[in-house]
Design a protein around this motif. Structure first.
Motif, mmCIF file in Angstrom:
data_model
loop_
_atom_site.group_PDB
_atom_site.id
_atom_site.type_symbol
_atom_site.label_atom_id
_atom_site.label_comp_id
_atom_site.label_asym_id
_atom_site.label_seq_id
_atom_site.Cartn_x
_atom_site.Cartn_y
_atom_site.Cartn_z
ATOM 1 N N GLY A 30 0.790 -1.224 0.000
ATOM 2 C CA GLY A 30 0.000 0.000 0.000
ATOM 3 C C GLY A 30 0.817 1.266 0.000
ATOM 4 O O GLY A 30 0.268 2.353 -0.196
ATOM 5 N N TYR A 31 2.126 1.168 0.195
ATOM 6 C CA TYR A 31 2.985 2.328 0.218
ATOM 7 C C TYR A 31 3.910 2.405 -0.985
ATOM 8 O O TYR A 31 4.808 3.234 -1.029
ATOM 9 C CB TYR A 31 3.816 2.330 1.504
ATOM 10 C CG TYR A 31 2.958 2.332 2.735
ATOM 11 C CD1 TYR A 31 2.655 1.147 3.386
ATOM 12 C CD2 TYR A 31 2.425 3.512 3.220
ATOM 13 C CE1 TYR A 31 1.831 1.140 4.505
ATOM 14 C CE2 TYR A 31 1.603 3.513 4.337
ATOM 15 C CZ TYR A 31 1.316 2.324 4.977
ATOM 16 O OH TYR A 31 0.506 2.323 6.070
ATOM 17 N N LEU A 32 3.669 1.546 -1.953
ATOM 18 C CA LEU A 32 4.537 1.482 -3.120
ATOM 19 C C LEU A 32 3.960 2.229 -4.314
ATOM 20 O O LEU A 32 2.759 2.159 -4.576
ATOM 21 C CB LEU A 32 4.764 0.029 -3.540
ATOM 22 C CG LEU A 32 5.462 -0.887 -2.535
ATOM 23 C CD1 LEU A 32 5.396 -2.329 -3.018
ATOM 24 C CD2 LEU A 32 6.900 -0.448 -2.337
ATOM 25 N N SER A 54 -1.846 5.634 -3.246
ATOM 26 C CA SER A 54 -3.275 5.760 -2.950
ATOM 27 C C SER A 54 -4.144 5.539 -4.185
ATOM 28 O O SER A 54 -5.356 5.377 -4.078
ATOM 29 C CB SER A 54 -3.569 7.151 -2.402
ATOM 30 O OG SER A 54 -3.387 8.125 -3.420
ATOM 31 N N GLY A 55 -3.517 5.571 -5.348
ATOM 32 C CA GLY A 55 -4.277 5.496 -6.591
ATOM 33 C C GLY A 55 -4.789 6.853 -7.042
ATOM 34 O O GLY A 55 -5.416 6.969 -8.090
ATOM 35 N N ASP A 73 -5.778 -2.166 -6.607
ATOM 36 C CA ASP A 73 -6.658 -2.604 -5.525
ATOM 37 C C ASP A 73 -5.747 -3.011 -4.374
ATOM 38 O O ASP A 73 -5.186 -4.107 -4.380
ATOM 39 C CB ASP A 73 -7.529 -3.767 -5.995
ATOM 40 C CG ASP A 73 -8.544 -4.184 -4.948
ATOM 41 O OD1 ASP A 73 -8.381 -3.816 -3.779
ATOM 42 O OD2 ASP A 73 -9.500 -4.888 -5.311
ATOM 43 N N ASN A 74 -5.602 -2.117 -3.421
ATOM 44 C CA ASN A 74 -4.683 -2.387 -2.316
ATOM 45 C C ASN A 74 -5.175 -3.497 -1.394
ATOM 46 O O ASN A 74 -4.389 -4.073 -0.644
ATOM 47 C CB ASN A 74 -4.420 -1.111 -1.521
ATOM 48 C CG ASN A 74 -3.529 -0.130 -2.281
ATOM 49 O OD1 ASN A 74 -2.925 -0.477 -3.297
ATOM 50 N ND2 ASN A 74 -3.455 1.094 -1.802
ATOM 51 N N ASN A 77 -3.608 -6.379 -3.141
ATOM 52 C CA ASN A 77 -2.184 -6.227 -3.471
ATOM 53 C C ASN A 77 -1.932 -6.385 -4.972
ATOM 54 O O ASN A 77 -0.973 -7.043 -5.394
ATOM 55 C CB ASN A 77 -1.326 -7.239 -2.704
ATOM 56 C CG ASN A 77 -1.076 -6.804 -1.277
ATOM 57 O OD1 ASN A 77 -1.742 -5.908 -0.774
ATOM 58 N ND2 ASN A 77 -0.136 -7.442 -0.617
ATOM 59 N N THR A 78 -2.794 -5.784 -5.760
ATOM 60 C CA THR A 78 -2.722 -5.982 -7.212
ATOM 61 C C THR A 78 -2.884 -4.652 -7.954
ATOM 62 O O THR A 78 -3.704 -3.814 -7.568
ATOM 63 C CB THR A 78 -3.801 -6.965 -7.694
ATOM 64 O OG1 THR A 78 -3.635 -8.210 -7.013
ATOM 65 C CG2 THR A 78 -3.694 -7.203 -9.194
ATOM 66 N N VAL A 79 -2.085 -4.496 -8.988
ATOM 67 C CA VAL A 79 -2.214 -3.373 -9.910
ATOM 68 C C VAL A 79 -2.591 -3.923 -11.275
ATOM 69 O O VAL A 79 -2.103 -4.982 -11.686
ATOM 70 C CB VAL A 79 -0.901 -2.581 -9.993
ATOM 71 C CG1 VAL A 79 -0.923 -1.574 -11.153
ATOM 72 C CG2 VAL A 79 -0.641 -1.847 -8.689
ATOM 73 N N TYR A 80 -3.432 -3.196 -11.978
ATOM 74 C CA TYR A 80 -3.927 -3.634 -13.281
ATOM 75 C C TYR A 80 -3.519 -2.639 -14.370
ATOM 76 O O TYR A 80 -3.358 -1.441 -14.108
ATOM 77 C CB TYR A 80 -5.454 -3.745 -13.262
ATOM 78 C CG TYR A 80 -5.973 -4.634 -12.165
ATOM 79 C CD1 TYR A 80 -6.442 -4.086 -10.974
ATOM 80 C CD2 TYR A 80 -6.008 -6.014 -12.322
ATOM 81 C CE1 TYR A 80 -6.911 -4.888 -9.958
ATOM 82 C CE2 TYR A 80 -6.486 -6.831 -11.309
ATOM 83 C CZ TYR A 80 -6.935 -6.267 -10.135
ATOM 84 O OH TYR A 80 -7.406 -7.074 -9.133
ATOM 85 N N LEU A 81 -3.394 -3.156 -15.573
ATOM 86 C CA LEU A 81 -3.206 -2.310 -16.744
ATOM 87 C C LEU A 81 -4.205 -2.771 -17.797
ATOM 88 O O LEU A 81 -4.035 -3.834 -18.403
ATOM 89 C CB LEU A 81 -1.781 -2.393 -17.293
ATOM 90 C CG LEU A 81 -1.490 -1.429 -18.453
ATOM 91 C CD1 LEU A 81 -1.502 0.017 -17.956
ATOM 92 C CD2 LEU A 81 -0.149 -1.745 -19.116
#
Length: 123
Positions: A30-32, A54-55, A73-74, A77-81
């Motif tokens: 969440g801090y990355l 934070s997005g 989506d913290n 633990n996933t980021v989407y493209l």
């Protein structure tokens, strides 16, 4: 230590869509700052997009602006493209990268890297 695993790559025709995912381990997710980079065959690794912890802030390369959307989506633990209106020049390996400070648009700005996922767009 943070580990990143990309998924969602594949082969599509021009104009098609794909959604890449970057799953991260580690309690500091969440801090990355998380970014996506693209490396075409025989070329350097180029910045695609990044997203703040934070997005609330996103940044896109001009070549993908309006076609790609980065989100996170913290809780997962996933980021989407989300990649729409894909072009043959989007072909290459897509890497997820993370940094606990400010991130940036250069590969050297990021401390952690995934192994990459292949995207192939045919004309």
């Amino acid at each position: 230590q943070v580990q990143l695993v990309e998924s969602g790559g594949g082969s599509v025709q021009a104009g098609g869509s794909l959604r890449l995912s970057c799953a991260a381990s580690g309690s500091t997710f969440g801090y990355l700052v998380i970014a996506w980079f693209h490396q075409a065959p025989g070329k350097e690794r180029d910045f695609v997009a990044d997203i703040s912890w934070s997005g609330g802030r996103t940044l896109y390369d001009d070549l993908v602006k309006g076609r790609f959307t980065i989100s996170r989506d913290n809780t997962k633990n996933t980021v989407y493209l989300q990649m729409n209106s894909l072009k043959p020049e989007d072909t290459g390996v897509y890497y997820c990268a993370a940094d606990p400070t400010y991130g940036g648009v250069y590969p050297g700005d990021y401390k952690y890297w995934g192994q990459g996922t292949q995207v192939t767009v045919s004309s």
